[in-house]
Design an enzyme around this catalytic site. Sequence first.
Site, PDB file in Angstrom:
ATOM      1  N   GLU A 182       0.834  -1.211   0.000  1.00  0.00           N
ATOM      2  CA  GLU A 182       0.000   0.000   0.000  1.00  0.00           C
ATOM      3  C   GLU A 182       0.865   1.256   0.000  1.00  0.00           C
ATOM      4  O   GLU A 182       1.881   1.330   0.698  1.00  0.00           O
ATOM      5  CB  GLU A 182      -0.926   0.042   1.215  1.00  0.00           C
ATOM      6  CG  GLU A 182      -1.914  -1.105   1.330  1.00  0.00           C
ATOM      7  CD  GLU A 182      -2.904  -1.257   0.179  1.00  0.00           C
ATOM      8  OE1 GLU A 182      -2.899  -0.449  -0.777  1.00  0.00           O
ATOM      9  OE2 GLU A 182      -3.681  -2.227   0.243  1.00  0.00           O
TER      10      GLU A 182
ATOM     11  N   ASP B 105      -4.692   1.161  -8.982  1.00  0.00           N
ATOM     12  CA  ASP B 105      -6.117   0.837  -9.130  1.00  0.00           C
ATOM     13  C   ASP B 105      -6.506   0.772 -10.599  1.00  0.00           C
ATOM     14  O   ASP B 105      -7.207  -0.137 -11.039  1.00  0.00           O
ATOM     15  CB  ASP B 105      -6.974   1.898  -8.421  1.00  0.00           C
ATOM     16  CG  ASP B 105      -6.613   2.023  -6.962  1.00  0.00           C
ATOM     17  OD1 ASP B 105      -5.837   1.175  -6.470  1.00  0.00           O
ATOM     18  OD2 ASP B 105      -7.090   2.976  -6.308  1.00  0.00           O
TER      19      ASP B 105
ATOM     20  N   TYR C 132      -4.219  11.440   2.159  1.00  0.00           N
ATOM     21  CA  TYR C 132      -3.542  10.680   1.097  1.00  0.00           C
ATOM     22  C   TYR C 132      -2.516  11.580   0.406  1.00  0.00           C
ATOM     23  O   TYR C 132      -1.341  11.213   0.263  1.00  0.00           O
ATOM     24  CB  TYR C 132      -4.579  10.170   0.088  1.00  0.00           C
ATOM     25  CG  TYR C 132      -3.973   9.306  -0.997  1.00  0.00           C
ATOM     26  CD1 TYR C 132      -3.951   7.920  -0.874  1.00  0.00           C
ATOM     27  CD2 TYR C 132      -3.399   9.871  -2.136  1.00  0.00           C
ATOM     28  CE1 TYR C 132      -3.378   7.121  -1.861  1.00  0.00           C
ATOM     29  CE2 TYR C 132      -2.824   9.083  -3.113  1.00  0.00           C
ATOM     30  CZ  TYR C 132      -2.826   7.715  -2.976  1.00  0.00           C
ATOM     31  OH  TYR C 132      -2.249   6.940  -3.945  1.00  0.00           O
TER      32      TYR C 132
HETATM   33  C1  GLA Z   1      -5.584   4.308  -3.353  1.00  0.00           C
HETATM   34  C2  GLA Z   1      -4.866   4.880  -4.591  1.00  0.00           C
HETATM   35  C3  GLA Z   1      -3.794   3.914  -5.091  1.00  0.00           C
HETATM   36  C4  GLA Z   1      -2.882   3.439  -3.975  1.00  0.00           C
HETATM   37  C5  GLA Z   1      -3.685   2.991  -2.764  1.00  0.00           C
HETATM   38  C6  GLA Z   1      -2.819   2.681  -1.580  1.00  0.00           C
HETATM   39  O1  GLA Z   1      -6.344   3.198  -3.698  1.00  0.00           O
HETATM   40  O2  GLA Z   1      -5.771   5.144  -5.614  1.00  0.00           O
HETATM   41  O3  GLA Z   1      -3.061   4.516  -6.130  1.00  0.00           O
HETATM   42  O4  GLA Z   1      -1.953   4.426  -3.640  1.00  0.00           O
HETATM   43  O5  GLA Z   1      -4.646   3.951  -2.368  1.00  0.00           O
HETATM   44  O6  GLA Z   1      -1.987   1.608  -1.847  1.00  0.00           O
END
Ligand code: GLA
Length: 381
Positions: free
Chosen positions: A35, A173, A223
Site C-alpha cells: 500500500e 487501481d 492521502y
Molecule cells: C488508493 C490509490 C492507489 C494506492 C492505494 C494505496 O487506492 O488510488 O493509487 O496508492 O490507495 O496503496
Amino acid sequence: MNTELVQNIKQKFQSNFKGIPEMVFSPGRINLIGEHTDYNDGFVFPAAIDKGIVAALNKSNSSTCKVIAYDLDEALNFSLDHLQAIDNGGWRNYIIGVVAEIQNKGKALGNFNFVFGGDIPSGAGLSSSAALENSVVFGLNELFNLGLTKNEMIIISQKAEHNYVGVKCGIMDQYASMFGQKDSALLLDCENLNAQTIAIDLKDYEILLINSNVNHSLAESAYNERRGVCEKVAALLNIKSLRAASENDLLSIKDKITESDYQKAIYILQENQRVLEAYDALKKNNIADFGALLYASHKGMQHQYEISCAELDFLVDATRDSDFILGSRMMGGGFGGCTINIIHKASILEFSTKIKRAYQAKFDTECSIYNITISEGTHLI
Ligand code: GLA
C-alpha cells in the site's frame, strides 16, 4: 459479473436514449499487499474482482453529452467545449476528467450518451473510482476508434483523478482494473508498469474482506499529504522516488527530517520488500508466510505510515488469536474501507458471525463481509 445490474443499465439506457448501446464492464480491485508504494515507483500486488461498474454508451446527435448515474438517479449534461471540474461534483468529475484528458491527448470525441451503475459499495476501498474512469475511457476508445493502448487509457484515468478530482493517486487501481486476469494477481512494478501474473490458489484458505463501513472525509487530503512526505524525502536525497532509496540513505538524512517522516519513508522501503517476499511465498505455496507478511504490513500502516483507524485495527486485532486466520491487514488508501483476511474455508461462517457481533458491540454500527472472485479486467460485455 452481476447480470441483473447489466440488465438494469441496459434498460435504463433504452428508456432514455435511442439506439443500441455498447456495454462495458470495468472491475474494482483488491490488493494482496503493497500500500502507498505505487506512487513511490514501487511494487504492488493487486487483482481485479467480479464487482465493478457496468456502463452503456452510444454516439449521440444532440449538442451535448448526457450521462446518467443509475444508482444515484442523477444526471449530467455537458458540452465538449466547456470542460471544467465541478465543485463538490462527486462522480461527475471522474467523467468530465476522463473526457478532458482524452481531448488533452489530442483525440477527437463526438457527443455521446452514457449510463452507468455499479455493485461496489463506495468508500469500501475497492476502487469504484478507477472502475468508473476506466469504463469511460475504454468505452469511448471503442465508440470513437481512438486507437488508445491500455497503458495510455490508464494514464488518462489517473490524470483525470489528479487534475479533476484532486487525488494524487498512484497507478495501481487503474492498472488492476484494466489489466486484471481471472483467478490471478498481478505483481506490478510501478516504475515501468511491468507485471508478472500469478495464479491465486490458497488451497484450504480464502480471501475474505471485511468492510469497516468507515469512510473518513479526511482520507483524500491525508492521502495527498502522505505522498507529499515521500516526495519531500526523495527530493532531499536527490532521487526521483523512494524506490531508489536504501535504509542507509534514509539514515544519512535522519537529522534533516522529523521522526514521523523518517518512519513513513522507512515504511515504504519495507513494504516494497514485503511485496516481493509475499510473491515468493505464494510461489512456494507458503500461505502461512504470506499471511505473516500481511500482519507486518498492517503494523507498518498503523504505526509508521499512520493511515489506519480504530475500526480497522479492531478488525485486524480480532483475527490474531484465531489459528484459522493466517493474515489480516487494512487494504487500500486507509482511514476506513476494508480489511483483507486469509481465512480457512471451514471457519468463514463461524468467524463472520462472531466478528459482526463484536464489531456491533464495540462501535455500535455494522461491518459488512464480502467473498470475492478474482476476475478479468475492463472489457466489452
Ligand atoms: C488508493 C490509490 C492507489 C494506492 C492505494 C494505496 O487506492 O488510488 O493509487 O496508492 O490507495 O496503496
